[in-house]
Design an enzyme around this catalytic site. Sequence first.
Site, short mmCIF file in Angstrom:
data_model
loop_
_atom_site.label_atom_id
_atom_site.label_comp_id
_atom_site.label_asym_id
_atom_site.label_seq_id
_atom_site.Cartn_x
_atom_site.Cartn_y
_atom_site.Cartn_z
CE LYS A 23 -31.54 -20.68 -35.16
NZ LYS A 23 -32.23 -19.66 -36.02
CD GLU A 41 -15.44 -19.20 -21.70
OE1 GLU A 41 -14.88 -19.25 -22.81
OE2 GLU A 41 -15.57 -20.21 -20.87
CE LYS A 48 -38.70 -7.00 -17.84
NZ LYS A 48 -37.13 -6.80 -17.57
CB SER A 52 -39.53 -8.58 -14.38
OG SER A 52 -38.67 -9.34 -13.52
NE ARG A 78 -27.24 -10.90 -18.69
CZ ARG A 78 -27.75 -11.03 -17.60
NH1 ARG A 78 -27.64 -11.93 -16.65
NH2 ARG A 78 -28.99 -10.30 -17.61
CD GLU A 140 -31.89 -5.95 -23.19
OE1 GLU A 140 -32.16 -4.70 -23.03
OE2 GLU A 140 -31.81 -6.49 -22.21
CG ASN A 149 -22.34 -12.01 -16.30
OD1 ASN A 149 -23.54 -11.56 -16.38
ND2 ASN A 149 -22.26 -13.20 -16.08
CD GLU A 155 -26.77 -2.01 -10.18
OE1 GLU A 155 -26.90 -0.85 -10.20
OE2 GLU A 155 -27.39 -2.82 -10.82
#
Length: 267
Positions: A23, A41, A48, A52, A78, A140, A149, A155
Amino acid sequence: MELQLWRELLDPYQLAVDELIVKFNHVIQEHRNRGIYSPIESVDGRLKSIVSIMDKMQRKDVSMNDIEEKIEDLAGIRITCQFVEDIDRVVVMIKNRTDMSVKYEKDYVRHMKASGYRSYHMIVIYPVNTIKGTKNLSVEIQIRTMAMNFWATIEHSLQYKYKENIPQYIQQKLLDVSEVILDMDHEMSVVRDEIMDAQNSHHRKENLVRDILNNIQNLYKIANTQEVEKIQDEFYRIYVLDDLVQLDHFSKQLDIISEGYRAQSLN
Ligand code: 0O2
């Protein structure tokens, strides 16, 4: 929990990830097809991993029965934007959608985390249809710039190595770099209009060339070959001028010619 039960639990979340990627990619495509700038973009997503999930259950003292209620990022999407202003546009776009509803939001763009992390998080309720019926799932959605990003990816990989104990000097370096990234995002915003303009022109050109070539290909099937070759030569002549106005004019003329042939072939 047995692997089969994990699968049953997570399968609908995989469906949610797959559907939402399609979508949001469609949103990008719709913008590009119309030759307008897309605030999204790129989009990416993941289910998950069981490891995790188990880590998070331990960290947050979540029981097996509470996984779905308390771990709201089993399905994660994301969305990456070019400019910091695009983030708010995407947030509004998501709030206006009728296929999901926003449960709550966390604005780590305006309120950076102590680690230096920046991103906009939305927990949405997204219904999926399974063979057992409709299931309303928490998903999420993380929305961030490409620069944010970059920082978060680096990190995050350090967290794997050091767990909670990233050495102080690296933490400080990450904080310093997150400030540089904030500056960079603001600097890029200054030339946002210019960049958007260039990208829109590029997509408009791509759309025009695609339409023209389609038309020429169809004309080869119904029109006189020599005439179509002349049209093609004219197209190449105009193409190298790199002038969108002329290309647009040529495309419109070609539409009229093609329409004429279609009408003729109907007679
Ligand atoms: P993974 O491996 O990405 O799935 P909270 O109770 O609010 O502190 P919660 O539920 O983790 O805890 O919410 P939060 O803080 O909004 O974080 C959700 C996700 O955002 C994380 O998922 C990360 O993906 C990302 N995130 C949050 N803080 C940071 C950070 O400091 N650095 C990086 N790189 N990412 C971050 P997970 O489950 O932690 O990890």
